[in-house]
Design a protein around this motif. Structure first.
Motif, PDB file in Angstrom:
ATOM      1  N   VAL A 108       0.843  -1.205   0.000  1.00 50.26           N
ATOM      2  CA  VAL A 108       0.000   0.000   0.000  1.00 50.26           C
ATOM      3  C   VAL A 108       0.876   1.253   0.000  1.00 50.26           C
ATOM      4  N   SER A 109       1.955   1.217   0.754  1.00 48.09           N
ATOM      5  CA  SER A 109       2.860   2.366   0.792  1.00 48.09           C
ATOM      6  C   SER A 109       3.429   2.666  -0.593  1.00 48.09           C
ATOM      7  N   VAL A 110       3.843   1.626  -1.307  1.00 48.19           N
ATOM      8  CA  VAL A 110       4.376   1.821  -2.653  1.00 48.19           C
ATOM      9  C   VAL A 110       3.298   2.370  -3.584  1.00 48.19           C
ATOM     10  N   ALA A 111       2.082   1.821  -3.489  1.00 54.02           N
ATOM     11  CA  ALA A 111       0.994   2.274  -4.361  1.00 54.02           C
ATOM     12  C   ALA A 111       0.663   3.747  -4.120  1.00 54.02           C
ATOM     13  N   LEU A 112       0.592   4.151  -2.865  1.00 50.96           N
ATOM     14  CA  LEU A 112       0.299   5.550  -2.559  1.00 50.96           C
ATOM     15  C   LEU A 112       1.440   6.466  -3.002  1.00 50.96           C
ATOM     16  N   GLY A 113       2.668   5.983  -2.877  1.00 52.52           N
ATOM     17  CA  GLY A 113       3.794   6.779  -3.358  1.00 52.52           C
ATOM     18  C   GLY A 113       3.737   7.009  -4.860  1.00 52.52           C
ATOM     19  N   LEU A 114       3.333   5.983  -5.610  1.00 54.34           N
ATOM     20  CA  LEU A 114       3.185   6.146  -7.058  1.00 54.34           C
ATOM     21  C   LEU A 114       2.057   7.106  -7.402  1.00 54.34           C
ATOM     22  N   SER A 116       1.082   9.604  -5.608  1.00 51.15           N
ATOM     23  CA  SER A 116       1.531  10.967  -5.321  1.00 51.15           C
ATOM     24  C   SER A 116       2.407  11.533  -6.438  1.00 51.15           C
ATOM     25  N   LEU A 117       3.078  10.666  -7.193  1.00 54.51           N
ATOM     26  CA  LEU A 117       3.934  11.134  -8.285  1.00 54.51           C
ATOM     27  C   LEU A 117       3.183  11.250  -9.614  1.00 54.51           C
ATOM     28  N   THR A 118       2.290  10.329  -9.863  1.00 60.60           N
ATOM     29  CA  THR A 118       1.589  10.310 -11.152  1.00 60.60           C
ATOM     30  C   THR A 118       0.223  10.974 -11.095  1.00 60.60           C
ATOM     31  N   PHE A 166      -1.287  12.261  -0.450  1.00 59.01           N
ATOM     32  CA  PHE A 166      -1.007  10.865  -0.767  1.00 59.01           C
ATOM     33  C   PHE A 166       0.419  10.483  -0.369  1.00 59.01           C
ATOM     34  N   ALA A 167       1.355  11.371  -0.627  1.00 60.33           N
ATOM     35  CA  ALA A 167       2.741  11.092  -0.271  1.00 60.33           C
ATOM     36  C   ALA A 167       2.919  10.984   1.239  1.00 60.33           C
ATOM     37  N   LEU A 168       2.216  11.842   1.979  1.00 56.91           N
ATOM     38  CA  LEU A 168       2.321  11.795   3.435  1.00 56.91           C
ATOM     39  C   LEU A 168       1.768  10.491   3.997  1.00 56.91           C
ATOM     40  N   VAL A 169       0.627  10.054   3.470  1.00 54.38           N
ATOM     41  CA  VAL A 169       0.040   8.784   3.932  1.00 54.38           C
ATOM     42  C   VAL A 169       0.969   7.617   3.579  1.00 54.38           C
ATOM     43  N   ALA A 170       1.553   7.671   2.375  1.00 53.60           N
ATOM     44  CA  ALA A 170       2.485   6.609   1.982  1.00 53.60           C
ATOM     45  C   ALA A 170       3.705   6.586   2.886  1.00 53.60           C
ATOM     46  N   LEU A 171       4.201   7.746   3.255  1.00 53.87           N
ATOM     47  CA  LEU A 171       5.361   7.813   4.141  1.00 53.87           C
ATOM     48  C   LEU A 171       5.053   7.233   5.511  1.00 53.87           C
ATOM     49  N   VAL A 172       3.920   7.605   6.083  1.00 48.70           N
ATOM     50  CA  VAL A 172       3.543   7.104   7.404  1.00 48.70           C
ATOM     51  C   VAL A 172       3.348   5.586   7.370  1.00 48.70           C
ATOM     52  N   THR A 173       2.695   5.095   6.315  1.00 56.98           N
ATOM     53  CA  THR A 173       2.463   3.649   6.206  1.00 56.98           C
ATOM     54  C   THR A 173       3.767   2.880   6.094  1.00 56.98           C
ATOM     55  N   ALA A 200      10.980   0.998  -0.424  1.00 58.24           N
ATOM     56  CA  ALA A 200      10.616   1.577  -1.719  1.00 58.24           C
ATOM     57  C   ALA A 200       9.442   2.535  -1.566  1.00 58.24           C
ATOM     58  N   GLY A 201       8.463   2.145  -0.767  1.00 58.04           N
ATOM     59  CA  GLY A 201       7.326   3.041  -0.521  1.00 58.04           C
ATOM     60  C   GLY A 201       7.746   4.328   0.170  1.00 58.04           C
ATOM     61  N   VAL A 202       8.653   4.217   1.142  1.00 58.51           N
ATOM     62  CA  VAL A 202       9.134   5.418   1.839  1.00 58.51           C
ATOM     63  C   VAL A 202       9.887   6.338   0.878  1.00 58.51           C
ATOM     64  N   ALA A 203      10.712   5.753   0.021  1.00 57.96           N
ATOM     65  CA  ALA A 203      11.476   6.566  -0.932  1.00 57.96           C
ATOM     66  C   ALA A 203      10.549   7.300  -1.898  1.00 57.96           C
ATOM     67  N   LEU A 204       9.555   6.587  -2.438  1.00 56.12           N
ATOM     68  CA  LEU A 204       8.602   7.236  -3.344  1.00 56.12           C
ATOM     69  C   LEU A 204       7.806   8.323  -2.629  1.00 56.12           C
ATOM     70  N   ALA A 205       7.455   8.067  -1.370  1.00 54.35           N
ATOM     71  CA  ALA A 205       6.693   9.051  -0.615  1.00 54.35           C
ATOM     72  C   ALA A 205       7.505  10.316  -0.367  1.00 54.35           C
ATOM     73  N   VAL A 206       8.783  10.153  -0.043  1.00 55.02           N
ATOM     74  CA  VAL A 206       9.634  11.325   0.202  1.00 55.02           C
ATOM     75  C   VAL A 206       9.770  12.161  -1.068  1.00 55.02           C
TER      76      VAL A 206
END
Length: 227
Positions: A108-114, A116-118, A166-173, A200-206
């Motif tokens: 879920v973290s990776v999905a939310l990070g994506l 936030s970018l796309t 979205f990025a913040l939620v991905a980072l927390v998750t 990977a999810g944390v990196a995308l979220a940041v």
């Protein structure tokens, strides 16, 4: 003359009897080992089951007391323990989490990070709504700078805002998944693939959060000058 014939006949009969006795004795000696050889396996085969049948109960009786004594010793050992010690023994091997929830959180973290970018559909709808509001609230006589800000600038900032959320939620998750083993059962290690996906999810979220902040503050892709 008659006396000699009788004596000769008697001597010949005795010789024949002696020869016959010798042949019978030789035959008896020859047949004895063969009969002994034939009888030996049969007698051994008959004796083996009987001996096994006699030994089996004896062995079972010898083993039964030993097993009973071991069970009694174990029972006595647990009877001597206190309730606290029994509870400690039960806690020595905790079941612990299976890791399914942590793996799902990492994905879920990776999905939310994506997202936030796309971008996602909710960010697109929010940006379109802000554009419509800007068009309705801005008069045709307003300056060009004001029209650009109300119609485009606010919509872009709305898109950046939703991307940042979205990025913040991905980072927390992702962070929660990574620190979860520290609050779980001791000795339970986290699966390597869960750590990899969570990182990977944390990196995308940041990255997504950083880009969202830059866009919202107009430091990145700001509004064009209207002067």
């Amino acid at each position: 003359m008659g006396t000699k014939t009788v004596d000769g006949a008697g001597t010949g009969a005795e010789a024949k009897n002696d020869q016959k006795a010798t042949e019978e004795a030789t035959a008896a000696v020859t047949e004895a080992p063969a009969e002994a050889t034939e009888k030996a396996p049969a007698e051994a085969a008959e004796k083996a089951p009987a001996e096994a049948a006699d030994k089996a109960p004896a062995e079972a009786e010898a083993k039964a007391p030993a097993a009973g004594e071991a069970a009694e010793a174990d029972a006595d050992e647990f009877d001597d323990l206190t309730e606290e010690e029994l509870a400690a023994l039960a806690e020595e091997e905790p079941e612990g989490p299976s890791g399914v929830g942590q793996g799902a959180g990492a994905v879920v973290s990776v999905a939310l990070g994506l997202v936030s970018l796309t971008g996602g559909w909710i960010g697109t709808v929010a940006a379109a709504r802000e554009t419509l509001i800007g068009q309705l609230q801005t008069s045709s006589t307003a300056s060009v700078a004001k029209q650009v800000k109300e119609v485009y600038g606010d919509a872009w900032q709305t898109t950046a805002l939703w991307a940042g959320l979205f990025a913040l939620v991905a980072l927390v998750t992702g962070v929660v998944v990574l620190v979860r083993p520290a609050f779980g059962a001791p000795g339970r290690t986290q699966a390597p693939w869960i750590k990899s996906v969570a990182w990977a999810g944390v990196a995308l979220a940041v990255i997504g959060l950083l880009l969202a902040v830059l866009k919202y503050s107009d430091a990145l892709l700001g509004l064009p000058s209207t002067s």
